[in-house]
Design a protein around this motif. Structure first.
Motif, short mmCIF file in Angstrom:
data_model
loop_
_atom_site.label_atom_id
_atom_site.label_comp_id
_atom_site.label_asym_id
_atom_site.label_seq_id
_atom_site.Cartn_x
_atom_site.Cartn_y
_atom_site.Cartn_z
N ARG A 195 0.85 -1.19 0.00
CA ARG A 195 0.00 0.00 0.00
C ARG A 195 0.89 1.24 0.00
O ARG A 195 1.95 1.22 0.60
CB ARG A 195 -0.87 0.04 1.27
CG ARG A 195 -1.99 -1.00 1.29
CD ARG A 195 -3.09 -0.64 0.31
NE ARG A 195 -4.16 -1.63 0.32
CZ ARG A 195 -4.17 -2.71 -0.45
NH1 ARG A 195 -3.16 -2.95 -1.28
NH2 ARG A 195 -5.16 -3.56 -0.40
N PRO A 196 0.43 2.31 -0.65
CA PRO A 196 1.25 3.53 -0.65
C PRO A 196 1.21 4.22 0.72
O PRO A 196 0.35 3.93 1.54
CB PRO A 196 0.57 4.39 -1.71
CG PRO A 196 -0.85 3.94 -1.72
CD PRO A 196 -0.85 2.49 -1.37
N PRO A 200 -8.97 2.52 -9.17
CA PRO A 200 -9.66 1.83 -8.08
C PRO A 200 -9.81 2.62 -6.78
O PRO A 200 -10.48 2.17 -5.86
CB PRO A 200 -8.74 0.62 -7.85
CG PRO A 200 -7.37 1.12 -8.20
CD PRO A 200 -7.58 2.07 -9.33
N CYS A 201 -9.20 3.82 -6.71
CA CYS A 201 -9.24 4.56 -5.45
C CYS A 201 -10.67 5.00 -5.08
O CYS A 201 -11.08 4.95 -3.93
CB CYS A 201 -8.34 5.78 -5.51
SG CYS A 201 -6.60 5.36 -5.72
N CYS A 210 -12.63 2.63 -3.22
CA CYS A 210 -11.84 1.85 -2.25
C CYS A 210 -12.10 2.35 -0.83
O CYS A 210 -12.17 3.55 -0.59
CB CYS A 210 -10.37 2.00 -2.59
SG CYS A 210 -9.29 1.17 -1.43
N GLU A 213 -10.09 2.26 1.59
CA GLU A 213 -8.86 2.66 2.29
C GLU A 213 -8.42 4.08 1.93
O GLU A 213 -7.38 4.54 2.37
CB GLU A 213 -7.73 1.67 1.97
CG GLU A 213 -7.98 0.28 2.52
CD GLU A 213 -6.91 -0.71 2.06
OE1 GLU A 213 -5.74 -0.49 2.39
OE2 GLU A 213 -7.26 -1.69 1.39
N LYS A 214 -9.22 4.76 1.11
CA LYS A 214 -8.75 6.05 0.59
C LYS A 214 -8.57 7.12 1.66
O LYS A 214 -7.79 8.04 1.49
CB LYS A 214 -9.65 6.56 -0.52
CG LYS A 214 -11.10 6.76 -0.17
CD LYS A 214 -11.85 7.29 -1.38
CE LYS A 214 -13.34 7.23 -1.23
NZ LYS A 214 -13.86 5.84 -1.20
N ASP A 235 -4.79 6.49 2.97
CA ASP A 235 -3.59 6.79 2.16
C ASP A 235 -3.83 7.83 1.07
O ASP A 235 -2.91 8.19 0.35
CB ASP A 235 -3.01 5.50 1.57
CG ASP A 235 -3.97 4.81 0.60
OD1 ASP A 235 -4.80 5.49 -0.01
OD2 ASP A 235 -3.87 3.58 0.47
N GLY A 238 -4.94 7.64 -1.71
CA GLY A 238 -4.55 7.19 -3.04
C GLY A 238 -3.05 7.25 -3.28
O GLY A 238 -2.58 7.04 -4.39
N GLY A 239 -2.27 7.55 -2.23
CA GLY A 239 -0.81 7.56 -2.33
C GLY A 239 -0.27 8.88 -2.86
O GLY A 239 -0.92 9.92 -2.75
N ALA A 258 -4.11 5.93 -9.23
CA ALA A 258 -3.64 5.40 -7.95
C ALA A 258 -2.12 5.32 -8.00
O ALA A 258 -1.53 5.09 -9.06
CB ALA A 258 -4.22 4.01 -7.72
N CYS A 284 0.45 0.67 -4.90
CA CYS A 284 -0.69 -0.08 -4.39
C CYS A 284 -0.91 -1.36 -5.20
O CYS A 284 -0.92 -1.32 -6.43
CB CYS A 284 -1.95 0.77 -4.43
SG CYS A 284 -3.37 -0.09 -3.74
N LYS A 320 -3.54 -2.80 -5.67
CA LYS A 320 -4.79 -2.73 -6.43
C LYS A 320 -4.64 -1.91 -7.72
O LYS A 320 -5.56 -1.83 -8.51
CB LYS A 320 -5.89 -2.07 -5.58
CG LYS A 320 -6.27 -2.84 -4.33
CD LYS A 320 -7.46 -2.17 -3.66
CE LYS A 320 -7.67 -2.67 -2.26
NZ LYS A 320 -8.78 -1.96 -1.59
S1 SF4 Z 1 -4.04 3.62 -3.44
FE1 SF4 Z 1 -4.87 1.55 -3.25
S2 SF4 Z 1 -5.48 1.35 -1.09
FE2 SF4 Z 1 -5.18 3.53 -1.49
S3 SF4 Z 1 -7.20 4.30 -2.07
FE3 SF4 Z 1 -6.19 3.75 -3.99
S4 SF4 Z 1 -6.79 1.64 -4.37
FE4 SF4 Z 1 -7.28 2.05 -2.23
#
Ligand code: SF4
Ligand code: SF4
Lengths: 93, 405
Positions: free
Chosen positions: B261-262, B325-326, B329, B331-332, B335, B337-338, B353, B357, B359
């Motif tokens: 994960r980022p 996919p962020c 998601c 988990e946004k 992180d 989206g990093g 993203a 990640c 994903k």
């Molecule tokens: S970087 Fe990965 S874990 Fe973070 S929001 Fe985007 S898809 Fe989800």
């Protein structure tokens, strides 16, 4: 516990304690970092000057906060124990 | 200067109005607690992982003393408490004493982030009188040969040792910083021993992040997984060994390339960090200049306006900008989206993203680099030093590439 009461706390030289006007709280600043303190930690550290003992600081806090209950003594002791042993904010002279 | 993030606590956010049903509302903007003042891009060293932009040679404009002090005043009113003097090499600014004094008088905790080159005892004493709180000295390796090879300078190691000893002698807290990579990671034991011998208070062993110069040199810099595992084990062994005798804190920052994960980059875009580049351009992080976004300049825009209302700083706040996919998601909010800079540098689209990640549909860009790092000789091109000649050359190559598209 009595021996702790006679200790003279000082702020570790790696930290600087100050009031932050824009955030309305006391903070500890250290290299590239900062801890925001809650009100009670701020009130306690305000009296840490490298001269007063913990017992004297407690007396002062009781005078400042007459409405504070019996928990005050234990709270201050817990604070110094953690601040000294775990967080290293405090050195004992 | 390679500036690794800080250990600031999370800033509490209170939710503002709901905008769209499918993404959470944009959180209230935090204060710019951390101000990074990149005073100059001039530097006597040529570190191949330097975080300065590739085209620094074309950006020679520097803010005046008065302009810098005005920035400090404005940011302080907005809540900034930490001020980093960085660069390039900040010592090359003759007005550094004056800037330190002004910052300290405003109530900042002042950090000098330096390579130590050319730093005399007298000047360190003058900084102390001006109120400087802390000095971070960056090393490239634990011995002269490697250090000088990596910094592209023959005298640098001895000078750094002298500076580090003086920092301690004058009673400053000292952060010992060493960027860790493929060519020095196997000496991490020696690096740690040196840092302990110098009585460092904090030791940052930060693996390089791959933007700008470091991305160009990635094949030379990215350690293999095996090297990384060994280095972490060594660091843990020293932590255990010194825990009762030293207060030295060893901080090991792993490269995100080996994560699934980022990282929650900069604690959120425009949420905590404010970087001002030598010419006054304001950025939400020191590598954001590489993004195809227009950023405001403190020479003509008030800092308050920049932080709260400029397009550049609002661009990636919140979640509205996200793609899949962020976007869907869960988990946004951890992180964000990093890293936008990493997404842009690797995928060509800063809205994607972060490819770190697992994903991300671009994850193969990371796993390919990992596989390459397992080779005995991953790099086929020579190391590119950060210097004026290479800066000019890289930029002319880039321009040719752009023209031919
Ligand atoms: S970087 Fe990965 S874990 Fe973070 S929001 Fe985007 S898809 Fe989800
Ligand atoms: S060349 Fe090295 S010392 Fe100079 S600014 Fe870049 S990373 Fe820092």
């Amino acid at each position: 516990m009595d021996s702790l009461m006679q200790q003279t706390p000082a702020i570790n030289r790696l930290f600087r304690f100050q009031w932050e006007p824009a955030s309305h709280c006391h903070v500890l600043l250290y290299p590239e970092g900062m801890v925001r303190l809650n009100e009670s930690a701020g009130a306690i550290l305000t009296h840490v000057d490298g001269n007063r003992t913990i017992a004297q600081i407690i007396d002062q806090l009781k005078a400042d906060f007459p409405e504070a209950g019996d928990d005050l003594v234990q709270d201050v002791i817990d604070f110094f124990t953690e601040a000294h042993h775990e967080l290293h904010w405090i050195d004992f002279a | 200067m390679n500036c690794t993030g800080s250990i600031l606590p999370d800033v509490p956010n209170s939710a503002s109005e709901q905008q769209h049903a499918d993404v959470p509302p944009t959180p209230e903007t935090g204060q710019p607690l951390w101000l990074l003042a990149e005073l100059t891009y001039r530097c006597p060293l040529q570190c191949p992982y330097c975080s300065n932009p590739l085209d620094f040679e074309q950006r020679k404009q520097e803010l005046t003393t008065e302009q810098w002090i005005s920035v400090f005043e404005q940011a302080r009113r907005l809540g900034a408490a930490q001020l980093g003097f960085s660069g390039g090499e900040p010592l090359l600014r003759d007005d550094l004493e004056e800037l330190i004094r002004a910052a300290r008088d405003l109530g900042y905790y002042t950090n000098l982030i330096t390579s130590g080159m050319g730093l005399t005892y007298e000047r360190m004493q003058a900084f102390k009188e001006a109120g400087l709180d802390h000095i971070q000295v960056s090393f490239q390796a634990s011995n002269a040969e490697m250090n000088n090879y990596l910094s592209g300078n023959q005298r640098s190691f001895d000078e750094k040792l002298e500076v580090a000893r003086t920092v301690k002698a004058l009673g400053y807290p000292m952060v010992f910083n060493c960027v860790i990579h493929r060519e020095n990671i196997d000496q991490i034991d020696k690096i740690i021993e040196l840092s302990i011998e110098l009585e460092s208070d904090y030791v940052e062993l930060a693996t390089s992040q791959y933007y700008g110069w470091a991305l160009k040199n990635r094949d030379h810099l990215l350690p293999s997984k095996a090297q990384l595992v060994a280095a972490e084990a060594t660091t843990n062994r020293y932590r255990e060994q010194i825990k009762d005798t030293h207060r030295t804190k060893l901080i090991f920052v792993v490269p995100d390339y080996y994560e699934e994960r980022p990282k929650g980059c900069m604690n959120g875009w425009g949420n905590l960090f404010l970087t001002i580049t030598p010419d006054g351009t304001a950025l939400p992080c020191h590598s954001a200049r590489e993004l195809p976004i227009e950023f405001p300049n403190v020479a003509d825009t008030p800092v308050e306006e920049i932080w709260y209302r400029s397009k550049g700083f609002n661009h990636y706040r919140g979640y509205e900008w996200m793609k899949e996919p962020c976007r869907s998601c869960d988990e946004k909010e951890q992180d964000f989206g990093g890293c936008r800079c990493q997404a842009f540098a690797l995928t060509g689209d800063a809205d994607n993203a972060d490819p770190v990640c697992s994903k991300s549909p671009h994850r193969h860009l990371i796993t390919d680099a990992q596989a390459n790092a397992d080779k005995a000789q991953p790099a086929s091109e020579p190391l590119i030093y950060r210097n004026r000649k290479n800066s000019a050359q890289l930029i002319s190559v880039q321009q040719i590439e752009e023209e031919s598209v």
